[in-house]
Structures are given as structure tokens and as C-alpha cells.
Design a protein around this motif. Sequence first.
Motif, PDB file in Angstrom:
ATOM      1  N   UNK A  45       0.837  -1.194   0.000  1.00  0.00           N
ATOM      2  CA  UNK A  45       0.000   0.000   0.000  1.00  0.00           C
ATOM      3  C   UNK A  45       0.876   1.249   0.000  1.00  0.00           C
ATOM      4  N   UNK A  46       0.389   2.290  -0.657  1.00  0.00           N
ATOM      5  CA  UNK A  46       1.081   3.572  -0.694  1.00  0.00           C
ATOM      6  C   UNK A  46       0.144   4.658  -0.177  1.00  0.00           C
ATOM      7  N   UNK A  64      -3.383   0.800  -3.646  1.00  0.00           N
ATOM      8  CA  UNK A  64      -2.957  -0.599  -3.530  1.00  0.00           C
ATOM      9  C   UNK A  64      -3.303  -1.274  -4.851  1.00  0.00           C
ATOM     10  N   UNK A  65      -2.281  -1.730  -5.569  1.00  0.00           N
ATOM     11  CA  UNK A  65      -2.520  -2.274  -6.904  1.00  0.00           C
ATOM     12  C   UNK A  65      -3.097  -1.176  -7.784  1.00  0.00           C
ATOM     13  N   UNK A  66      -4.192  -1.458  -8.480  1.00  0.00           N
ATOM     14  CA  UNK A  66      -4.815  -0.458  -9.349  1.00  0.00           C
ATOM     15  C   UNK A  66      -5.873   0.378  -8.616  1.00  0.00           C
ATOM     16  N   UNK A  67      -6.141   0.065  -7.334  1.00  0.00           N
ATOM     17  CA  UNK A  67      -7.147   0.791  -6.559  1.00  0.00           C
ATOM     18  C   UNK A  67      -6.557   2.062  -5.966  1.00  0.00           C
ATOM     19  N   UNK A  68      -7.310   3.162  -6.059  1.00  0.00           N
ATOM     20  CA  UNK A  68      -6.897   4.432  -5.465  1.00  0.00           C
ATOM     21  C   UNK A  68      -8.106   5.122  -4.857  1.00  0.00           C
ATOM     22  N   UNK A  69      -7.878   5.797  -3.729  1.00  0.00           N
ATOM     23  CA  UNK A  69      -8.940   6.578  -3.112  1.00  0.00           C
ATOM     24  C   UNK A  69      -8.302   7.708  -2.307  1.00  0.00           C
ATOM     25  N   UNK A  70      -8.918   8.887  -2.341  1.00  0.00           N
ATOM     26  CA  UNK A  70      -8.430  10.045  -1.592  1.00  0.00           C
ATOM     27  C   UNK A  70      -9.203  10.146  -0.283  1.00  0.00           C
ATOM     28  N   UNK A  71      -8.531   9.820   0.819  1.00  0.00           N
ATOM     29  CA  UNK A  71      -9.138   9.776   2.137  1.00  0.00           C
ATOM     30  C   UNK A  71      -8.996  11.118   2.837  1.00  0.00           C
ATOM     31  N   UNK A  72      -9.956  11.429   3.706  1.00  0.00           N
ATOM     32  CA  UNK A  72      -9.857  12.615   4.548  1.00  0.00           C
ATOM     33  C   UNK A  72      -9.688  12.163   5.991  1.00  0.00           C
TER      34      UNK A  72
END
Length: 190
Positions: free
Chosen positions: A143-144, A162-170
Motif C-alpha cells: 500500500x502507498x 494498492x494495486x490499481x485501486x486508489x482513493x483520496x481519504x480525509x
Amino acid sequence: MVTSRVITWEVMGSQGYETSWITFAGGTLRARGRAVGTSPQPYWISYELDTTDGWVTRRLRVTAETASGIRALDLRHDGEGRWTADGERLSAVDGALDCDLGLCPLTNTMPVLRHGLHLASGQREFLMAWVSVPDLTVRPSRQTYTHLGRTADGGGRVRYASGSYRSDLEFDADGCVAAYPTLARRLTTA
């Protein structure tokens, strides 16, 4: 200084809810939580999480109940980079500092706090001991986390990949997830 919080999230990823009772003391975190979900199947989860200084996972105990029965997991980190699950060695996750309980927004807190990624610029790559829900299988997960900016409430935005999944967390100022698009959003905090 000791700070206690209670946070409830709506967990869209499981079509359910999670509440966690969290205590921060210096560089440690202790939490106990409960979650109920209906996806991928109806389940109930109870967990206890303890970290050492620097927010490094020491132990995660999880119980999952589904229509097919009850499962339990006792995941431990020895402080030297080695892990066991129910006393059995897990060499595939050697070197990981953190656990990541699937569908649980709380477990994103440890790596973000350790490196202050909700407050300052930076990018870090991690190996996690990822626990799938509700079967409680432990797998390695790369994970990055990348700092994107600060928020008006003193927290920050962090990109999770992680892999091709991305999400911008707050994250809030304490390093707890306030919003995780497609996975969870905080409903209450006390």
C-alpha cells in the motif's frame, strides 16, 4: 496525554456500520470495535487492536460471525517484524509494521500517524498484514499513502493506493478517517 474517542462510520463497502472505542496515549493506540455488514455476506465482527510506541501493531484479535459459523483470529507482531496468526508463523508478511482489517477505516490510522501524512508532505510505501472480512484470512498487501493537502479542520487528505485501486481519504487532526470514498464515512464522533 491520553485522549479517548468513539467513532461510528457508515461502511458502504460492506453495506453496514462500524463503531470503534479508541484510546490514544503518547504514540500508542488501543481500540475495540464492532461492525455489522451485509456484503459480501451478512456478518458481525468484534475486534481489539493494540499498538506499541510509534503506532506499530502489537496485536489484533478479531471474531467474525456469519451464517456458516464463528471464526476467530489472534494476529500478533513480535516487534521485530515477524507475525503469527493463532500461533502459526506468517512469513509472507514479515517486515510489515501494521495490520489492515478489511472494510475497517480505523486501521488506516497507524501508518498515517506514524509518518504524519495527514499533516505534512510525503509519500510512503508499506507492506501490511491485510485481514479479509469475514473469513479472516491474512495476506500481504502493498500500500502507498501520499499526502495531498491540509483540511480546514486541522486534518488532511491522503491518497491511498494498492494495486490499481486508489482513493483520496480525509483524516481529522487526530489521524482518524473522516471520509473514505466508496468505503466509509464518519457519522459520529465523541
